[in-house]
Scaffold this motif. Structure first.
Motif, PDB file in Angstrom:
ATOM      1  N   LYS A   1     -22.582  83.404  19.653  1.00 46.27           N
ATOM      2  CA  LYS A   1     -23.860  83.436  18.949  1.00 46.27           C
ATOM      3  C   LYS A   1     -24.700  82.247  19.423  1.00 46.27           C
ATOM      4  O   LYS A   1     -24.282  81.098  19.270  1.00 46.27           O
ATOM      5  N   ILE A   2     -25.862  82.538  19.995  1.00 48.31           N
ATOM      6  CA  ILE A   2     -26.743  81.501  20.541  1.00 48.31           C
ATOM      7  C   ILE A   2     -28.018  81.458  19.706  1.00 48.31           C
ATOM      8  O   ILE A   2     -28.783  82.429  19.666  1.00 48.31           O
ATOM      9  N   GLY A   3     -28.245  80.344  19.029  1.00 43.96           N
ATOM     10  CA  GLY A   3     -29.431  80.185  18.201  1.00 43.96           C
ATOM     11  C   GLY A   3     -30.595  79.627  19.007  1.00 43.96           C
ATOM     12  O   GLY A   3     -30.432  78.665  19.762  1.00 43.96           O
ATOM     13  N   LEU A   4     -31.761  80.214  18.845  1.00 45.58           N
ATOM     14  CA  LEU A   4     -32.989  79.752  19.492  1.00 45.58           C
ATOM     15  C   LEU A   4     -34.045  79.539  18.420  1.00 45.58           C
ATOM     16  O   LEU A   4     -34.267  80.417  17.578  1.00 45.58           O
ATOM     17  N   ILE A   5     -34.719  78.387  18.453  1.00 47.25           N
ATOM     18  CA  ILE A   5     -35.774  78.097  17.478  1.00 47.25           C
ATOM     19  C   ILE A   5     -36.960  77.487  18.217  1.00 47.25           C
ATOM     20  O   ILE A   5     -36.782  76.670  19.126  1.00 47.25           O
ATOM     21  N   GLY A   6     -38.180  77.893  17.832  1.00 45.25           N
ATOM     22  CA  GLY A   6     -39.377  77.472  18.540  1.00 45.25           C
ATOM     23  C   GLY A   6     -40.281  76.565  17.725  1.00 45.25           C
ATOM     24  O   GLY A   6     -40.343  76.669  16.494  1.00 45.25           O
ATOM     25  N   PHE A   7     -41.010  75.685  18.445  1.00 46.57           N
ATOM     26  CA  PHE A   7     -41.931  74.743  17.797  1.00 46.57           C
ATOM     27  C   PHE A   7     -43.187  74.586  18.646  1.00 46.57           C
ATOM     28  O   PHE A   7     -43.145  74.651  19.873  1.00 46.57           O
ATOM     29  N   VAL A   8     -44.305  74.317  17.961  1.00 52.39           N
ATOM     30  CA  VAL A   8     -45.597  74.097  18.619  1.00 52.39           C
ATOM     31  C   VAL A   8     -46.256  72.878  17.977  1.00 52.39           C
ATOM     32  O   VAL A   8     -46.011  72.593  16.790  1.00 52.39           O
ATOM     33  N   PRO A   9     -47.067  72.114  18.717  1.00 52.46           N
ATOM     34  CA  PRO A   9     -47.731  70.961  18.090  1.00 52.46           C
ATOM     35  C   PRO A   9     -48.597  71.383  16.902  1.00 52.46           C
ATOM     36  O   PRO A   9     -49.397  72.325  17.016  1.00 52.46           O
ATOM     37  N   PRO A  10     -48.476  70.711  15.766  1.00 51.47           N
ATOM     38  CA  PRO A  10     -49.307  71.063  14.606  1.00 51.47           C
ATOM     39  C   PRO A  10     -50.784  70.802  14.849  1.00 51.47           C
ATOM     40  O   PRO A  10     -51.630  71.250  14.068  1.00 51.47           O
ATOM     41  N   GLN A  11     -51.123  70.129  15.953  1.00 51.75           N
ATOM     42  CA  GLN A  11     -52.528  69.876  16.296  1.00 51.75           C
ATOM     43  C   GLN A  11     -53.301  71.151  16.587  1.00 51.75           C
ATOM     44  O   GLN A  11     -54.527  71.111  16.733  1.00 51.75           O
ATOM     45  N   ILE A  12     -52.621  72.293  16.683  1.00 52.06           N
ATOM     46  CA  ILE A  12     -53.345  73.560  16.842  1.00 52.06           C
ATOM     47  C   ILE A  12     -54.366  73.752  15.736  1.00 52.06           C
ATOM     48  O   ILE A  12     -55.398  74.404  15.940  1.00 52.06           O
ATOM     49  N   MET A  13     -54.110  73.175  14.562  1.00 55.04           N
ATOM     50  CA  MET A  13     -55.037  73.354  13.445  1.00 55.04           C
ATOM     51  C   MET A  13     -56.355  72.627  13.697  1.00 55.04           C
ATOM     52  O   MET A  13     -57.383  72.985  13.120  1.00 55.04           O
ATOM     53  N   THR A  14     -56.325  71.629  14.566  1.00 58.08           N
ATOM     54  CA  THR A  14     -57.558  70.971  15.002  1.00 58.08           C
ATOM     55  C   THR A  14     -58.133  71.654  16.225  1.00 58.08           C
ATOM     56  O   THR A  14     -59.314  71.989  16.282  1.00 58.08           O
ATOM     57  N   TRP A  15     -57.281  71.891  17.219  1.00 63.01           N
ATOM     58  CA  TRP A  15     -57.752  72.410  18.501  1.00 63.01           C
ATOM     59  C   TRP A  15     -58.339  73.814  18.376  1.00 63.01           C
ATOM     60  O   TRP A  15     -59.272  74.157  19.103  1.00 63.01           O
ATOM     61  N   ASP A  16     -57.801  74.638  17.496  1.00 61.47           N
ATOM     62  CA  ASP A  16     -58.296  76.010  17.322  1.00 61.47           C
ATOM     63  C   ASP A  16     -58.629  76.285  15.859  1.00 61.47           C
ATOM     64  O   ASP A  16     -58.325  77.348  15.318  1.00 61.47           O
TER      65      ASP A  16
ATOM     66  N   GLU B   1     -29.603  76.059   8.547  1.00 60.64           N
ATOM     67  CA  GLU B   1     -29.545  77.489   8.241  1.00 60.64           C
ATOM     68  C   GLU B   1     -29.038  78.287   9.443  1.00 60.64           C
ATOM     69  O   GLU B   1     -28.246  79.231   9.291  1.00 60.64           O
ATOM     70  N   ILE B   2     -29.498  77.907  10.632  1.00 53.79           N
ATOM     71  CA  ILE B   2     -29.047  78.609  11.833  1.00 53.79           C
ATOM     72  C   ILE B   2     -27.549  78.406  12.024  1.00 53.79           C
ATOM     73  O   ILE B   2     -26.822  79.339  12.402  1.00 53.79           O
ATOM     74  N   LYS B   3     -27.063  77.196  11.746  1.00 56.42           N
ATOM     75  CA  LYS B   3     -25.617  76.943  11.832  1.00 56.42           C
ATOM     76  C   LYS B   3     -24.860  77.783  10.806  1.00 56.42           C
ATOM     77  O   LYS B   3     -23.799  78.341  11.114  1.00 56.42           O
ATOM     78  N   GLU B   4     -25.421  77.876   9.613  1.00 54.98           N
ATOM     79  CA  GLU B   4     -24.770  78.671   8.561  1.00 54.98           C
ATOM     80  C   GLU B   4     -24.706  80.142   8.938  1.00 54.98           C
ATOM     81  O   GLU B   4     -23.811  80.871   8.495  1.00 54.98           O
ATOM     82  N   GLN B   5     -25.662  80.589   9.745  1.00 50.47           N
ATOM     83  CA  GLN B   5     -25.664  81.976  10.201  1.00 50.47           C
ATOM     84  C   GLN B   5     -24.656  82.204  11.322  1.00 50.47           C
ATOM     85  O   GLN B   5     -24.544  83.323  11.838  1.00 50.47           O
ATOM     86  N   GLY B   6     -23.946  81.159  11.716  1.00 54.54           N
ATOM     87  CA  GLY B   6     -22.853  81.322  12.668  1.00 54.54           C
ATOM     88  C   GLY B   6     -23.160  80.970  14.101  1.00 54.54           C
ATOM     89  O   GLY B   6     -22.351  81.275  15.002  1.00 54.54           O
ATOM     90  N   ALA B   7     -24.285  80.328  14.365  1.00 58.67           N
ATOM     91  CA  ALA B   7     -24.629  79.982  15.743  1.00 58.67           C
ATOM     92  C   ALA B   7     -23.605  79.013  16.327  1.00 58.67           C
ATOM     93  O   ALA B   7     -23.291  77.988  15.716  1.00 58.67           O
ATOM     94  N   ASP B   8     -23.107  79.338  17.516  1.00 60.23           N
ATOM     95  CA  ASP B   8     -22.196  78.440  18.212  1.00 60.23           C
ATOM     96  C   ASP B   8     -22.952  77.271  18.827  1.00 60.23           C
ATOM     97  O   ASP B   8     -22.490  76.126  18.769  1.00 60.23           O
ATOM     98  N   ILE B   9     -24.071  77.563  19.474  1.00 59.00           N
ATOM     99  CA  ILE B   9     -24.925  76.516  20.026  1.00 59.00           C
ATOM    100  C   ILE B   9     -26.372  76.820  19.617  1.00 59.00           C
ATOM    101  O   ILE B   9     -26.726  77.970  19.339  1.00 59.00           O
ATOM    102  N   ILE B  10     -27.187  75.774  19.577  1.00 57.38           N
ATOM    103  CA  ILE B  10     -28.593  75.926  19.203  1.00 57.38           C
ATOM    104  C   ILE B  10     -29.459  75.306  20.290  1.00 57.38           C
ATOM    105  O   ILE B  10     -29.262  74.158  20.690  1.00 57.38           O
ATOM    106  N   ILE B  11     -30.432  76.095  20.761  1.00 55.54           N
ATOM    107  CA  ILE B  11     -31.381  75.658  21.781  1.00 55.54           C
ATOM    108  C   ILE B  11     -32.749  75.534  21.129  1.00 55.54           C
ATOM    109  O   ILE B  11     -33.249  76.491  20.526  1.00 55.54           O
ATOM    110  N   ALA B  12     -33.360  74.357  21.241  1.00 55.79           N
ATOM    111  CA  ALA B  12     -34.703  74.135  20.712  1.00 55.79           C
ATOM    112  C   ALA B  12     -35.727  74.440  21.798  1.00 55.79           C
ATOM    113  O   ALA B  12     -35.703  73.833  22.868  1.00 55.79           O
ATOM    114  N   LEU B  13     -36.628  75.381  21.518  1.00 55.76           N
ATOM    115  CA  LEU B  13     -37.734  75.708  22.406  1.00 55.76           C
ATOM    116  C   LEU B  13     -38.922  74.877  21.933  1.00 55.76           C
ATOM    117  O   LEU B  13     -39.695  75.284  21.072  1.00 55.76           O
TER     118      LEU B  13
END
Length: 657
Positions: A195-210, A233-245
Motif C-alpha cells: 500500500k503506497i500512500g500519496l498526498i498532495g500540497f500546494v502553496p496557500p498563496q494561491i488565495m492571493t495569486w488567484d 490517517e494515511i498510516k491508519e489506513q494501512g499505507a506501507d510508505i507515504i510519498i509527499a507530492l
C-alpha cells in the motif's frame, strides 16, 4: 476508479518487469534485492506548464531543452531497469505556454473535452499528480473540466471547499490523498501486496495569486498543519510508505504559518518517507541548493529522507530509487538514492545537444492541438517600428517593458473616465518576465521590426494575469520602487567589476514604474530583502523621484496600473497588499496589449528613459545577458562593453556607472 483507469495505473507500476526488458540492465537495487526485499523506482515530473512538444511557441521554433515527449523517452528506459516503478507529476501542468492559453481562451473546455497535457499524461500511464499553484490561473471550472479526463488521481490536501474542525474533516476540492494498492515483485520474483500512500500540497498563496477565481469559493490551509493531520490517517489506513507530492520549494528550515516553500519542514514529519518537490523550477539533488545540517544536495536528502525536484518544462526527470524490506507485516525503506536525468546538455560552444528523441506516441496524442496552437500564435495584430527585446531590461529602461506599461496606462485611462479617480495621475508598473535567469541564456523577449503576432504578445507578457489599478501615496510609490531596487547588490564606489544582480531576486519582481522619473543609487543598501521584508529602514536607493518635473510629495496620490498578482499582494510590495485596489478589470493584460497594438496600428516602443542608475565615477559592474544582446548593445544609453562569456551560455558585460 474505473477498471480502465486501474489497469492503466497497474500497467504503469509493472511496466518495467525484468521479463519484458531482457536487453536492458537492471538497476543494482533490482539486481541485488533478496527474497524479502524489493526495488521501487519513483519517477517525477514537475512544473511541466503544458510543454508537451519540444517547441518554443514564443519564438515559433523547435527547442531541445523542453517537452514531456522527450521526458517520456527517458521514462521508458527507466521503467525497464526496475522491477517496480511509479510515475508521478508534481503540479503546474495546466498553464504556462501558448498551448495552455489556446485551450483556455480559444478552444475552451466543455464537459467531456480532453486537455492536451492530460491526454499526454494518460498516454504515458501516470500514476498520480498533485495540483500546483498555476492550475488555478484559468478558474475552478476550467480546472475541474480539465482534470476530469485524467486516468490517474489528482490530489491536493490543503485546498478546501468547506472547512471542518480539522483538515481531516474538510471537504477538499479534489482528493487529499490516495492509497495505491499494488503488487510488488521481490528479489526472488515473488509478488506481494503493498500500500503506497500519496498526498498532495500546494502553496496557500494561491488565495492571493488567484484571488479573483478562488475568493468565496475555496480556502487554502497551511501545508504543515494539513500534513500533520492527514499523515497519521494515511498510516491508519494501512499505507506501507507515504510519498509527499509537495508543489512547494526547498526553502526555510523551520515551519511558519502559511509558508510558501515548505518542503524542508514537511520532510521532518514522522510518517513521510519520500518528498517530491517543485515550484522553484530547479533541480535537486544538485548545485542549485546549498548543503546544511538537514539538506544534502549531493545525496538528495532532506532530513535524511530521499527528495527530488525534476527541473521544469520537462527539462529533467526526477528519480528516486528505494530498496524496501518486508519486515513483519509491513514494507519499510532500508536504503535509497536520488538523481535527476536531463533531456539535453549544453556544450562548451553553447550549443544544445538533445540526449533523447521525442516519444512518437506522445507527440501523436496531441498533434492536432499543437497545430491549432501554431495557427493561434501566428496571427498578426499590428506592427512595430522598432525591435522589442528584453536583453537589457534589468539595467536600463527597456522597450519590451515600455510597451506593456503603455498599454496598461492606455487601458486604465479609459476605464477610469468619469470616476472619482479620473483626476489622479495614472502611472504604470511592469516587469520583465523573460530576462534570462533560471530560464537560460535564450530566455528573452526578442521581437524584430515588422508584424506583431499573438505569439509575440504572449512573449511580451508571459502570464494570463488580469489588469488592476491601485491607489497609492507618494510614500508608497517610493517604497514600491525601493522594493524593486532589491534586484541589485550594493555596489562599493570606485571598485571595478562588481556583480550587479542579486541571484535570489526574480526578474518578475523588478517593477519599472512609468509616469515618474527616478534614479537608483547603488551605493545604498537595499531597503527590502528579496522576499519583501524591511531590513534597512533608513536606506534610500530611490533618489530624484519626480512627477511632471517636480519632486513627488509623500502625501500625493497616484493610480498605478498593474496586474492582479501584484495588486493582490504578490511579491509583497508597499502599496500593493490587496487593500489599495480601486479597479478590477475583466480583461487580461495580454488582451489589453493586443487591443493597444490594434488601436495604434504601428507601435513605437522606444523606451522613454525615465529611470537610470545614479552616476558612480570610477565604478564598474558585471551583468550577464543573452548572447543576442550584442545585436542591440549600441542602442543602450550606457557605457557598456562585452568582457567575455558568463556561465551556462550567457554573455558577460561590463557597465561603467
Amino acid at each position: 476508479m474505473s477498471t480502465r483507469n486501474a489497469d492503466l495505473n497497474r500497467r504503469g507500476f509493472l511496466y518495467g518487469t525484468a521479463a519484458g526488458s531482457a536487453l536492458i540492465a537492471l538497476h543494482p537495487f533490482s539486481a541485488r534485492a533478496a527474497g524479502t526485499q524489493a526495488h521501487l523506482r519513483i519517477m517525477e515530473t514537475t512544473d511541466l506548464h503544458v510543454h508537451v512538444f519540444p517547441y518554443d511557441y514564443y519564438s515559433d521554433q523547435p527547442r531541445d531543452t523542453v517537452g514531456l515527449a522527450r521526458t517520456a523517452s527517458i521514462i521508458k528506459d527507466i521503467r525497464a531497469q526496475a522491477t517496480n516503478s511509479l510515475l508521478i507529476d508534481n503540479g503546474d501542468f495546466l498553464q504556462g505556454n501558448p498551448m495552455g492559453d489556446y485551450i483556455a481562451y480559444e478552444r475552451g473546455m466543455k464537459d467531456g473535452d480532453m486537455h492536451p497535457i492530460i491526454t499526454a499524461m494518460n498516454q504515458m500511464d501516470f500514476d498520480a499528480s498533485t495540483l500546483g499553484n498555476h492550475e488555478f490561473n484559468y478558474g475552478l471550472d476550467f480546472l475541474m473540466k480539465s482534470i476530469a479526463g485524467s486516468a490517474f488521481p489528482v490530489l491536493s490536501a490543503n485546498v478546501v471547499l468547506e472547512q471542518g474542525a480539522s483538515p481531516t474533516a474538510d471537504k477538499t476540492l479534489v482528493k487529499p490523498y490516495t492509497i495505491l494498492d499494488r503488487m510488488i515483485t521481490d528479489g526472488s520474483g515473488t509478488s506481494h501486496p503493498i500500500k503506497i500512500g500519496l498526498i498532495g500540497f500546494v502553496p496557500p498563496q494561491i488565495m492571493t495569486w488567484d484571488r479573483r477565481h478562488l475568493e468565496g469559493n475555496v480556502t487554502a490551509r497551511d501545508i504543515i498543519q494539513t500534513a500533520q493531520a492527514f499523515v497519521p490517517e494515511i498510516k491508519e489506513q494501512g499505507a506501507d510508505i507515504i510519498i509527499a507530492l509537495s508543489h512547494s520549494g526547498i526553502g526555510e528550515m523551520n515551519a511558519s504559518d502559511g509558508m510558501e516553500n515548505a518542503s524542508v519542514p514537511l520532510a521532518a514529519l514522522d510518517g513521510i518517507d519520500v518528498i517530491l518537490t517543485g515550484h522553484h523550477h530547479r533541480t535537486f539533488p544538485g548545485p542549485d541548493y546549498d548543503a546544511n545540517d538537514v539538506i544534502d544536495p549531493v545525496a538528495g536528502t532532506i532530513h535524511g529522507k530521499p527528495a527530488v525536484m525534476g527541473g521544469f518544462w520537462g527539462s529533467h526527470l526526477g528519480l528516486i530509487d528505494l530498496m524496501l524490506d518486508h519486515d513483519g507485516g509491513q514494507w519499510r525503506v532500508i536504503t535509497h538514492s536520488a538523481e535527476t536525468r536531463p533531456i539535453s546538455k549544453r556544450n562548451e560552444d553553447r550549443s544544445i545537444t538533445p540526449l533523447v528523441e521525442s516519444d512518437p506516441d506522445v507527440l501523436a496524442s496531441v498533434s492536432d492541438i499543437h497545430d491549432g496552437t501554431l495557427a493561434y500564435i501566428r496571427r498578426a495584430v499590428g506592427k512595430t517600428s522598432a525591435p522589442l527585446h528584453s536583453y537589457f531590461a534589468l539595467v536600463a529602461d527597456d522597450p519590451s517593458v515600455q510597451i506593456v506599461s503603455n498599454a496598461q496606462s492606455w487601458y486604465i485611462k479609459q476605464m477610469l473616465v468619469d470616476t472619482e479617480f479620473s483626476d489622479l495621475p495614472i502611472l504604470s508598473a511592469a516587469a520583465p518576465f523573460k530576462a534570462g535567469g533560471r530560464g537560460g541564456a535564450e530566455y528573452y523577449t526578442d521581437v524584430p521590426i515588422g508584424d506583431v503576432a499573438i505569439k509575440n504578445v504572449a512573449d511580451l507578457y508571459l502570464y494570463p494575469n488580469t489588469v488592476r489599478a491601485v491607489k497609492v501615496t507618494g510614500a508608497q510609490l517610493k517604497d514600491w520602487l525601493e522594493r524593486s531596487a532589491g534586484m541589485f547588490n550594493q555596489i562599493t564606489p570606485r571598485q571595478a567589476d562588481q556583480v550587479l544582480l542579486n541571484p535570489d531576486f526574480p526578474s518578475y519582481n523588478f517593477d519599472v514604474i512609468d509616469g515618474v522619473s527616478y534614479q537608483i543609487d547603488l551605493s545604498q543598501p537595499s531597503k527590502f530583502d528579496p522576499k519583501g521584508m524591511l531590513i534597512n529602514p533608513d536606506a534610500n536607493r530611490i533618489i530624484d523621484l519626480t512627477f511632471d518635473g517636480a519632486p513627488v510629495d509623500p502625501a500625493q496620490e497616484f493610480i498605478i496600473a498593474t496586474n492582479n498578482y501584484r495588486a493582490g499582494g504578490g511579491g509583497d510590495f508597499p502599496g500593493a497588499k490587496g487593500d489599495t485596489i480601486v479597479f478590477e478589470a475583466p480583461d487580461t493584460n495580454r488582451d489589453v496589449i493586443v487591443r493597444y497594438i490594434i488601436d495604434q496600428g504601428t507601435i513605437e516602443p522606444s523606451a522613454d528613459g525615465n529611470w537610470r542608475f545614479a552616476p558612480m565615477p570610477d565604478t564598474s559592474v558585471l551583468f550577464d545577458t543573452g548572447p543576442k544582446a550584442m545585436t542591440y548593445i549600441s542602442d543602450v544609453d550606457m557605457q557598456i562593453e562585452q568582457t567575455g562569456d558568463g556561465s551556462d551560455g550567457f554573455t558577460r558585460l561590463r557597465i561603467q556607472l
